[in-house]
Every structure is written in C-alpha cells, then in structure tokens.
Motif scaffolding. Structure first.
Motif, PDB file in Angstrom:
ATOM      1  N   UNK A  18      -0.657  22.073  26.623  1.00 41.80           N
ATOM      2  CA  UNK A  18      -1.356  22.930  27.571  1.00 41.80           C
ATOM      3  C   UNK A  18      -0.376  23.713  28.443  1.00 41.80           C
ATOM      4  N   UNK A  19      -0.636  25.016  28.572  1.00 37.64           N
ATOM      5  CA  UNK A  19       0.099  25.875  29.502  1.00 37.64           C
ATOM      6  C   UNK A  19      -0.913  26.576  30.409  1.00 37.64           C
ATOM      7  N   UNK A  20      -0.623  26.646  31.686  1.00 40.22           N
ATOM      8  CA  UNK A  20      -1.419  27.419  32.633  1.00 40.22           C
ATOM      9  C   UNK A  20      -0.441  28.087  33.594  1.00 40.22           C
ATOM     10  N   UNK A  21      -0.951  28.854  34.530  1.00 42.10           N
ATOM     11  CA  UNK A  21      -0.062  29.460  35.535  1.00 42.10           C
ATOM     12  C   UNK A  21       0.583  28.394  36.419  1.00 42.10           C
ATOM     13  N   UNK A  71       0.349  36.433  27.764  1.00 41.15           N
ATOM     14  CA  UNK A  71      -1.075  36.188  27.996  1.00 41.15           C
ATOM     15  C   UNK A  71      -1.327  35.742  29.443  1.00 41.15           C
ATOM     16  N   UNK A  72      -0.519  34.798  29.920  1.00 39.80           N
ATOM     17  CA  UNK A  72      -0.718  34.278  31.274  1.00 39.80           C
ATOM     18  C   UNK A  72      -0.378  35.318  32.333  1.00 39.80           C
ATOM     19  N   UNK A  73       0.498  36.230  32.004  1.00 38.31           N
ATOM     20  CA  UNK A  73       0.809  37.327  32.909  1.00 38.31           C
ATOM     21  C   UNK A  73      -0.391  38.266  33.030  1.00 38.31           C
ATOM     22  N   UNK A  74      -1.127  38.391  31.935  1.00 39.22           N
ATOM     23  CA  UNK A  74      -2.286  39.284  31.885  1.00 39.22           C
ATOM     24  C   UNK A  74      -3.517  38.667  32.563  1.00 39.22           C
ATOM     25  N   UNK A  76      -5.419  34.800  34.180  1.00 37.90           N
ATOM     26  CA  UNK A  76      -5.335  33.389  34.577  1.00 37.90           C
ATOM     27  C   UNK A  76      -6.234  32.583  33.643  1.00 37.90           C
ATOM     28  N   UNK A  77      -5.634  31.847  32.734  1.00 37.62           N
ATOM     29  CA  UNK A  77      -6.393  31.160  31.692  1.00 37.62           C
ATOM     30  C   UNK A  77      -5.724  29.838  31.330  1.00 37.62           C
ATOM     31  N   UNK A  78      -6.402  29.081  30.466  1.00 34.11           N
ATOM     32  CA  UNK A  78      -5.788  27.921  29.824  1.00 34.11           C
ATOM     33  C   UNK A  78      -5.247  28.371  28.474  1.00 34.11           C
TER      34      UNK A  78
END
Length: 317
Positions: A18-21, A71-74, A76-78
């Motif tokens: 898992x990656x998130x901000x 993606x995370x820069x674009x 806020x998601x999982x």
C-alpha cells in the motif's frame, strides 16, 4: 538454488503493498499480520491497483515507482501495488500465463475482505501492464463487471490473441475499460478489447524505440512499455493526447478522421487518465450500437511525447 528453480517452476506468492500520500516513500502491507486493514487505507478514496506483467528474469519493474508517485501527485488516493513476481518469473511464458488466473482468484479474496471494511468496487481502478491487464480482466469477471475501471497497458498478445472474451480482458469486465495498444506486432494484442482502444502511432512501432535487434533488451521491450510511459505522461504534463476515431491508421494518416461530433460537447477522447471523461458516451455507443471505438493519435519519440495535430482544408475555386 531456489531462485534458479523459480525460473522454471515459479512459486505463487502475492504481496499487496500500500502507498498513500501518508507513506509515499515507504510501502506498507495492505493487511497487518493479524489480518486488520492498514490504517493508511481510506475506504472513501479511489483505489488504484497496479499490476505488472511477465518478468522472465525476476527483476522489479522499473516503471512502478515513478508511476505511483505521479498518480499520488495527481490525486489523493490509495495505491495497491500487486507484486506477483514469483508467479511471473519463469523462462516458460506459458506458466506465467496459467498463473494469471491464480493471481486473480487470490486477489478476489483480498478484495472481499476490503469490501467488509466498507470499500467499494466502484472506487477501484485496476491498471494492468501486459499480463497484468488480463489479470485485471479476470478479477473483473469474478466480480461480474462491477469494478469501476480497468486500464489495459498493452495487454499481452501471445496466448491471448484470437481467444474468446472469457479468457482475456474484455469491455464487460468493468464499468469502463480503456486500452492502450503500443506493440501489436510484438508482445501486445492487436484486437480491440475495451470500451475504447487507443492505437498511438498505429499501435505497432513507436517513435524513438530501437529499430535493430542489436540494441538488446530495449529492442524487445521499448514498444511494449511505451503504453506505460504514455499513460504516465498524460498525468505529468499539460499535453492532451487527443485521439481520433477511425477504422484504420492509414485512414487516420490520410486525414480522413477528424470529425468528433459523435462525442458531443466533449469532442475527441484523450488517451490516459482523462479517458474516463468519455465513459458515458462510450458505454452508450457499445451498449446501444455495439460499436467498437478504435482511436488513433501520433506522438513524438521522447518524453513527454507531445504532438499537435493540424488539419488543412484546401479549397479549389
């Protein structure tokens, strides 16, 4: 010795990272050892599942880190990176193909667990590269097409070309399926599979890729991986990969396909992350008229791959 054995008889082992901000630089397991859900996972946010393809030598896909950061820069998601490297690492491609079904069934168990925690299939966006695209399709079939979106990045062709829809990625596998074809003469699949199928530069040879086998591994994988880099570029730049519906690349090159009135006020579809904006009109075309939407565009050979299209009309008076 074990790693050598894996090349011929791969072991099935899947890790969900898992990656998130909140943990951009350091992956964490999606589920803790006691089975509880990682506290960084938010059931209210979109969840992107990234699934790699065939890894004959067992190396880690070089594009994954940049992809998830972009993606995370674009948004806020999982992001869940599906690491099935031990099932994809084999000199026998057919073994890796067989393992795609097993990976999908394994993922379905994890997904059911997430649903118990309040996650929603509609919020799931599967992005699969090569064999990963077909794994995404198999997961979609298990959940009867209720996944929110599947993006196929040059879905694998060998062992899947010419096969019926139940044994490969298909537009019925999610509420919206978009596909980028970048190596249809090599490792990718030629036939359209989604609600919309993008064929950059005709889908065969990509500009900037080596033309000689003496270039080594880049000659084999450059065209295939271009789908990944184009999707990333759609997130990273202001370049709009405007694509034109057409029956063939030859007609597109001849300037016969510049009319996008069928897509109403949204005009021509765009390759990449934004393709979902055309979801409703594409689904309507597929369901009511059984139309396949194949679209073409030209790109440059270097990142960010932007090209601009101009149409000239010459009037003879």
């Amino acid at each position: 010795m074990d790693s050598l054995k894996d090349l011929f008889i791969p072991q099935m082992e899947i890790a969900l990272m898992l990656y998130t901000r909140n943990n951009l630089n350091c992956a964490e397991p999606l589920f803790e050892q006691n089975g509880s859900l990682n506290v960084n996972f938010s059931t209210n946010k979109k969840t992107v599942w990234l699934i790699h393809g065939y890894r004959p030598t067992g190396s880690t896909p070089s594009w994954v880190q940049n992809f998830l950061r972009t993606l995370l820069n674009r948004e806020d998601m999982n992001i869940i990176v599906v690491d099935w490297n031990r099932g994809a690492t084999t000199f026998l491609y057919s073994r890796a193909v067989k393992n795609t079904r097993r990976v999908a069934w394994s993922l379905s168990g994890y997904i059911r667990n997430l649903l118990k925690y309040g996650a929603s299939l509609d919020n799931f966006h599967f992005i699969g590269m090569s064999l990963g695209a077909h794994i995404s399709g198999f997961v979609g079939k298990i959940f009867q097409g209720q996944l929110g979106r599947i993006t196929g990045l040059d879905p694998a062709g060998p062992k899947f070309s010419g096969r019926p829809s139940n044994v490969r990625l298909d537009y019925t596998d999610a509420k919206f399926v978009d596909v980028i074809h970048s190596d249809t003469n090599g490792l990718g699949i030629k036939e359209p599979l989604g609600h919309i199928d993008f064929y950059p530069n005709g889908g065969k040879k990509q500009p900037g890729c080596p033309k000689s086998i003496f270039s080594g591994i880049e000659f084999i994988k450059c065209n295939h991986q271009r789908a990944v880099h184009l999707f990333m570029a759609s997130l990273e730049t202001n370049c709009n990969f405007i694509s034109f519906p057409c029956s063939s690349y030859e007609d597109f090159k001849a300037g016969l396909c510049v009319n996008c009135e069928k897509f109403k006020e949204k005009s021509c579809p765009r390759l990449g992350y934004q393709a979902e904006l055309w979801k409703d009109v594409l689904k309507e075309r597929k369901e009511k008229q059984f139309l396949k939407t194949t679209v073409f565009l030209d790109t440059s050979g270097t990142s960010p791959f932007c090209n601009h299209h101009f149409a000239y009309t010459i009037l003879y008076l």
